[in-house]
Design a protein around this motif. Sequence first.
Motif, PDB file in Angstrom:
ATOM      1  N   UNK A   1      50.290   8.738 110.854  1.00  0.00           N
ATOM      2  CA  UNK A   1      49.982   7.444 109.429  1.00  0.00           C
ATOM      3  C   UNK A   1      49.068   6.927 109.722  1.00  0.00           C
ATOM      4  N   UNK A   2      48.482   6.621 110.499  1.00  0.00           N
ATOM      5  CA  UNK A   2      46.978   6.113 110.370  1.00  0.00           C
ATOM      6  C   UNK A   2      45.647   6.835 110.315  1.00  0.00           C
ATOM      7  N   UNK A   3      46.154   8.343 110.497  1.00  0.00           N
ATOM      8  CA  UNK A   3      44.544   9.165 109.389  1.00  0.00           C
ATOM      9  C   UNK A   3      44.987   9.334 108.104  1.00  0.00           C
ATOM     10  N   UNK A   4      46.067   9.090 107.177  1.00  0.00           N
ATOM     11  CA  UNK A   4      46.625   8.333 105.981  1.00  0.00           C
ATOM     12  C   UNK A   4      45.820   7.436 105.961  1.00  0.00           C
ATOM     13  N   UNK A   5      46.239   6.242 106.736  1.00  0.00           N
ATOM     14  CA  UNK A   5      45.831   4.306 105.803  1.00  0.00           C
ATOM     15  C   UNK A   5      44.291   4.628 105.982  1.00  0.00           C
ATOM     16  N   UNK A   6      43.262   5.197 106.913  1.00  0.00           N
ATOM     17  CA  UNK A   6      42.195   5.356 107.216  1.00  0.00           C
ATOM     18  C   UNK A   6      40.829   6.168 105.898  1.00  0.00           C
ATOM     19  N   UNK A   7      41.862   6.119 104.799  1.00  0.00           N
ATOM     20  CA  UNK A   7      42.160   7.571 103.844  1.00  0.00           C
ATOM     21  C   UNK A   7      40.574   6.148 102.982  1.00  0.00           C
ATOM     22  N   UNK A   8      41.546   5.035 103.479  1.00  0.00           N
ATOM     23  CA  UNK A   8      41.016   4.308 102.429  1.00  0.00           C
ATOM     24  C   UNK A   8      39.812   3.281 103.153  1.00  0.00           C
ATOM     25  N   UNK A   9      38.906   3.791 101.925  1.00  0.00           N
ATOM     26  CA  UNK A   9      37.378   2.631 103.349  1.00  0.00           C
ATOM     27  C   UNK A   9      37.942   1.603 103.739  1.00  0.00           C
ATOM     28  N   UNK A  10      38.199   0.814 102.946  1.00  0.00           N
ATOM     29  CA  UNK A  10      38.143  -0.998 103.324  1.00  0.00           C
ATOM     30  C   UNK A  10      39.410  -1.116 104.446  1.00  0.00           C
ATOM     31  N   UNK A  11      40.314  -0.090 104.588  1.00  0.00           N
ATOM     32  CA  UNK A  11      41.044  -0.539 105.927  1.00  0.00           C
ATOM     33  C   UNK A  11      40.232   0.518 107.001  1.00  0.00           C
ATOM     34  N   UNK A  12      39.336   1.531 106.592  1.00  0.00           N
ATOM     35  CA  UNK A  12      38.401   1.830 108.411  1.00  0.00           C
ATOM     36  C   UNK A  12      37.714   0.973 108.422  1.00  0.00           C
ATOM     37  N   UNK A  13      36.877   0.931 107.515  1.00  0.00           N
ATOM     38  CA  UNK A  13      35.634   0.023 107.700  1.00  0.00           C
ATOM     39  C   UNK A  13      35.662  -2.079 107.783  1.00  0.00           C
ATOM     40  N   UNK A  14      37.252  -1.815 107.186  1.00  0.00           N
ATOM     41  CA  UNK A  14      38.322  -3.638 108.079  1.00  0.00           C
ATOM     42  C   UNK A  14      37.187  -4.072 107.042  1.00  0.00           C
ATOM     43  N   UNK A  15      36.740  -3.459 106.148  1.00  0.00           N
ATOM     44  CA  UNK A  15      35.405  -4.764 104.757  1.00  0.00           C
ATOM     45  C   UNK A  15      36.221  -6.285 104.564  1.00  0.00           C
ATOM     46  N   UNK A  16      37.815  -5.934 104.431  1.00  0.00           N
ATOM     47  CA  UNK A  16      37.945  -7.599 104.571  1.00  0.00           C
ATOM     48  C   UNK A  16      37.959  -8.897 105.303  1.00  0.00           C
ATOM     49  N   UNK A  17      37.758  -9.557 104.970  1.00  0.00           N
ATOM     50  CA  UNK A  17      37.477 -10.787 105.001  1.00  0.00           C
ATOM     51  C   UNK A  17      38.127 -12.259 105.769  1.00  0.00           C
ATOM     52  N   UNK A  18      39.484 -12.004 105.633  1.00  0.00           N
ATOM     53  CA  UNK A  18      40.738 -12.581 105.779  1.00  0.00           C
ATOM     54  C   UNK A  18      41.952 -11.234 106.474  1.00  0.00           C
ATOM     55  N   UNK A  19      42.382 -11.651 107.323  1.00  0.00           N
ATOM     56  CA  UNK A  19      44.329 -11.017 107.907  1.00  0.00           C
ATOM     57  C   UNK A  19      44.641 -10.379 106.476  1.00  0.00           C
ATOM     58  N   UNK A  20      44.909 -11.964 105.835  1.00  0.00           N
ATOM     59  CA  UNK A  20      45.389 -11.680 104.293  1.00  0.00           C
ATOM     60  C   UNK A  20      45.487 -10.482 103.455  1.00  0.00           C
ATOM     61  N   UNK A  21      44.055 -10.635 103.521  1.00  0.00           N
ATOM     62  CA  UNK A  21      44.132  -9.419 102.647  1.00  0.00           C
ATOM     63  C   UNK A  21      43.546  -8.284 103.164  1.00  0.00           C
ATOM     64  N   UNK A  22      43.365  -8.743 104.779  1.00  0.00           N
ATOM     65  CA  UNK A  22      43.573  -6.687 105.068  1.00  0.00           C
ATOM     66  C   UNK A  22      44.883  -6.043 105.082  1.00  0.00           C
ATOM     67  N   UNK A  23      45.972  -7.276 105.837  1.00  0.00           N
ATOM     68  CA  UNK A  23      46.666  -6.896 104.980  1.00  0.00           C
ATOM     69  C   UNK A  23      47.523  -6.076 104.006  1.00  0.00           C
ATOM     70  N   UNK A  24      46.743  -7.020 102.919  1.00  0.00           N
ATOM     71  CA  UNK A  24      48.093  -6.537 101.766  1.00  0.00           C
ATOM     72  C   UNK A  24      47.262  -5.228 101.368  1.00  0.00           C
ATOM     73  N   UNK A  25      45.926  -5.306 101.464  1.00  0.00           N
ATOM     74  CA  UNK A  25      45.371  -3.409 101.358  1.00  0.00           C
ATOM     75  C   UNK A  25      45.994  -2.640 102.184  1.00  0.00           C
TER      76      UNK A  25
END
Length: 125
Positions: free
Chosen positions: A93-117
């Motif tokens: 599951x984590x590997x599938x989520x980390x296919x999204x660069x924004x999740x893997x790189x933690x590029x979102x500035x807020x927890x709310x936008x990170x949770x949305x991704x």
Amino acid sequence: MTTKILALADALGNLVRFVLLPGHRYDTVGVEPLIRDVEFEGLIADKAFDADWIIDELNKRGAKIVISQRPNRRAPLAIDRELYKWRHLIENLFCRLKEFKRIAMRSDKTDQSFAAIIHLGRLRT
């Protein structure tokens, strides 16, 4: 920039619920909100979840406990090694989520936008 994702998955490895924690917090801090109001028959987890209060809570619920234990545990619990092998589903599951660069790189500035991704990533996995 060091956010932890604690996830609860079903028997097929699908994301059910997740909690975001600061990277410097213990994983056990997020367990209570993660399992609150969720019914399950068993919990498969790694050593980070080897805490007496978690095991007591699972015993109260009558859930099967399959948690890899820390070597310093005084009275090790017997765990089902064959069932523990299914822990790879959460890793997948984590590997599938980390296919999204924004999740893997933690590029979102807020927890709310990170949770949305993460929610969006859950829909695509």
